[in-house]
Design a protein around this motif. Structure first.
Motif, PDB file in Angstrom:
ATOM      1  N   TYR A  90       0.824  -1.212   0.000  1.00 39.95           N
ATOM      2  CA  TYR A  90       0.000   0.000   0.000  1.00 39.95           C
ATOM      3  C   TYR A  90       0.859   1.262   0.000  1.00 39.95           C
ATOM      4  O   TYR A  90       0.591   2.223  -0.725  1.00 39.95           O
ATOM      5  N   ASP A  91       1.902   1.271   0.834  1.00 40.76           N
ATOM      6  CA  ASP A  91       2.738   2.464   1.005  1.00 40.76           C
ATOM      7  C   ASP A  91       3.870   2.557  -0.003  1.00 40.76           C
ATOM      8  O   ASP A  91       4.641   3.527   0.034  1.00 40.76           O
ATOM      9  N   CYS A  92       4.013   1.571  -0.877  1.00 42.12           N
ATOM     10  CA  CYS A  92       5.092   1.618  -1.872  1.00 42.12           C
ATOM     11  C   CYS A  92       5.060   2.969  -2.581  1.00 42.12           C
ATOM     12  O   CYS A  92       3.998   3.462  -2.973  1.00 42.12           O
ATOM     13  N   GLU A  93       6.213   3.574  -2.736  1.00 42.59           N
ATOM     14  CA  GLU A  93       6.282   4.940  -3.244  1.00 42.59           C
ATOM     15  C   GLU A  93       5.879   5.074  -4.703  1.00 42.59           C
ATOM     16  O   GLU A  93       5.636   6.184  -5.187  1.00 42.59           O
ATOM     17  N   VAL A  94       5.811   3.943  -5.397  1.00 40.58           N
ATOM     18  CA  VAL A  94       5.374   3.940  -6.793  1.00 40.58           C
ATOM     19  C   VAL A  94       4.214   2.950  -6.935  1.00 40.58           C
ATOM     20  O   VAL A  94       3.991   2.103  -6.060  1.00 40.58           O
ATOM     21  N   PRO A  95       3.460   3.037  -8.031  1.00 43.33           N
ATOM     22  CA  PRO A  95       2.340   2.107  -8.218  1.00 43.33           C
ATOM     23  C   PRO A  95       2.769   0.647  -8.222  1.00 43.33           C
ATOM     24  O   PRO A  95       3.844   0.298  -8.716  1.00 43.33           O
ATOM     25  N   VAL A  96       1.914  -0.205  -7.658  1.00 43.57           N
ATOM     26  CA  VAL A  96       2.156  -1.645  -7.610  1.00 43.57           C
ATOM     27  C   VAL A  96       1.084  -2.357  -8.428  1.00 43.57           C
ATOM     28  O   VAL A  96      -0.115  -2.155  -8.198  1.00 43.57           O
ATOM     29  N   ALA A 115      -2.815  -3.542  -3.623  1.00 43.93           N
ATOM     30  CA  ALA A 115      -2.121  -3.136  -4.842  1.00 43.93           C
ATOM     31  C   ALA A 115      -2.897  -2.005  -5.515  1.00 43.93           C
ATOM     32  O   ALA A 115      -4.083  -1.793  -5.256  1.00 43.93           O
ATOM     33  N   ASP A 116      -2.214  -1.293  -6.393  1.00 43.11           N
ATOM     34  CA  ASP A 116      -2.875  -0.203  -7.112  1.00 43.11           C
ATOM     35  C   ASP A 116      -3.708  -0.715  -8.276  1.00 43.11           C
ATOM     36  O   ASP A 116      -4.756  -0.151  -8.595  1.00 43.11           O
ATOM     37  N   LEU A 202       4.434  11.514  -6.396  1.00 44.79           N
ATOM     38  CA  LEU A 202       3.492  12.473  -5.816  1.00 44.79           C
ATOM     39  C   LEU A 202       2.054  12.001  -6.007  1.00 44.79           C
ATOM     40  O   LEU A 202       1.220  12.120  -5.110  1.00 44.79           O
ATOM     41  N   ALA A 203       1.782  11.440  -7.178  1.00 40.18           N
ATOM     42  CA  ALA A 203       0.437  10.947  -7.464  1.00 40.18           C
ATOM     43  C   ALA A 203       0.053   9.799  -6.535  1.00 40.18           C
ATOM     44  O   ALA A 203      -1.078   9.732  -6.031  1.00 40.18           O
ATOM     45  N   LYS A 204       1.000   8.887  -6.283  1.00 39.75           N
ATOM     46  CA  LYS A 204       0.722   7.764  -5.388  1.00 39.75           C
ATOM     47  C   LYS A 204       0.411   8.260  -3.977  1.00 39.75           C
ATOM     48  O   LYS A 204      -0.552   7.814  -3.332  1.00 39.75           O
ATOM     49  N   ALA A 205       1.206   9.199  -3.491  1.00 37.86           N
ATOM     50  CA  ALA A 205       0.974   9.753  -2.156  1.00 37.86           C
ATOM     51  C   ALA A 205      -0.362  10.485  -2.087  1.00 37.86           C
ATOM     52  O   ALA A 205      -1.096  10.388  -1.095  1.00 37.86           O
ATOM     53  N   ALA A 206      -0.696  11.198  -3.151  1.00 40.78           N
ATOM     54  CA  ALA A 206      -1.946  11.955  -3.169  1.00 40.78           C
ATOM     55  C   ALA A 206      -3.155  11.022  -3.161  1.00 40.78           C
ATOM     56  O   ALA A 206      -4.124  11.252  -2.425  1.00 40.78           O
ATOM     57  N   ILE A 207      -3.094   9.965  -3.963  1.00 42.48           N
ATOM     58  CA  ILE A 207      -4.218   9.030  -4.030  1.00 42.48           C
ATOM     59  C   ILE A 207      -4.398   8.293  -2.699  1.00 42.48           C
ATOM     60  O   ILE A 207      -5.521   8.115  -2.216  1.00 42.48           O
ATOM     61  N   ASN A 208      -3.297   7.868  -2.086  1.00 47.38           N
ATOM     62  CA  ASN A 208      -3.396   7.227  -0.772  1.00 47.38           C
ATOM     63  C   ASN A 208      -3.995   8.182   0.256  1.00 47.38           C
ATOM     64  O   ASN A 208      -4.755   7.778   1.138  1.00 47.38           O
ATOM     65  N   GLY A 209      -3.644   9.459   0.123  1.00 50.20           N
ATOM     66  CA  GLY A 209      -4.114  10.442   1.092  1.00 50.20           C
ATOM     67  C   GLY A 209      -5.609  10.700   1.060  1.00 50.20           C
ATOM     68  O   GLY A 209      -6.170  11.198   2.037  1.00 50.20           O
TER      69      GLY A 209
END
Length: 247
Positions: A90-96, A115-116, A202-209
């Motif tokens: 989930y927290d991986c800095e890039v899409p999984v 996973a993303d 940045l996109a991954k962090a934003a979507i998780n947020g």
């Protein structure tokens, strides 16, 4: 029994699980998987991670024999290991991208659900047989794959759903023949990895947020009931009669 990594193309890291015969991971396996996914995400050259598996299926959950042999030490260890592995995805800095084939059960749902994107083969099935095996957990992640009432029905019955059914719910990106799974996952990873690396992170962090559910806290809450079932003797009782007539 390994968790291995490879870099088939620029910007793509493949993390592969191989724990014969069914990819039911022991405590150390869950932590090794978490470490591999985190290392891949931290690498500035990586823009997409593919999570894959060798053998008969993607993941069959935890190694129940280890828990039966080691008792509470193994239960606490596997609870922590699963938490770390699911969080790492989930927290991986890039899409999984999860490339799922065969069975995806128990802990496999935790991985695919966090996973993303999920790409699956036609033979893939997904489910949580936890109630038949004296355990609880990962409803948090199943709820990311199917609607709420279907999640409850699957959880209480221990039934599974096919990749084609999940595709109709929009939680599986593509369903392909088994022989084409690796290529399909790499094709999607390649498209993602073509984006700007910094912007992807940045996109991954934003979507998780903006996720409506805190998956870490939600899953940790479930784990408390898993431990309660074990200490109360319910888990052992259910496991002892699993697969026997008249249960």
């Amino acid at each position: 029994m390994t968790v291995s990594t490879s870099s088939p193309e620029k910007g793509i890291r493949v993390v592969t699980v191989d724990f014969p015969p069914v990819n039911a991971l022991p405590v150390d396996g869950w932590f090794a998987l978490a470490d591999a996914v985190r290392a891949a995400g931290r690498d500035p050259e990586v823009r997409c991670v593919v999570l894959a598996a060798e053998g008969r299926g993607f993941n069959a959950g935890v190694d129940i024999k280890e828990i039966q042999a080691r008792g509470s030490d193994a239960l606490v260890g596997v609870n922590r290991g699963c938490f770390e592995a699911f969080s790492a995805v989930y927290d991986c800095e890039v899409p999984v991208v999860a490339a799922v084939h065969g069975f995806c059960l128990g802990g496999g749902i935790g991985l695919a659900g966090n996973a993303d994107v999920v790409v699956a083969s036609e033979d893939a099935t997904f489910g949580l047989p936890e109630l038949d095996r004296g355990a609880l957990g990962a409803a948090t992640h199943l709820a990311r794959l199917v609607p709420q009432h279907l999640m409850r029905a699957l959880y209480f019955t221990s039934r599974t759903v096919t990749a084609a059914e999940l595709h109709t719910h929009g939680s599986v990106w593509r369903v392909v023949p088994r022989a084409e799974l690796a290529d399909a996952a790499l094709e999607l990873a390649r498209e993602i990895a073509a984006k700007d690396g910094e912007l992807l992170r940045l996109a991954k962090a934003a979507i998780n947020g903006i996720d409506p559910v805190d998956v870490r806290r939600s899953y940790r809450f479930e784990q408390g009931f898993t431990y309660e079932a074990s200490t109360a003797g319910v888990a052992d009782r259910v496991r002892d009669r699993f697969g026997k007539e008249g249960r």
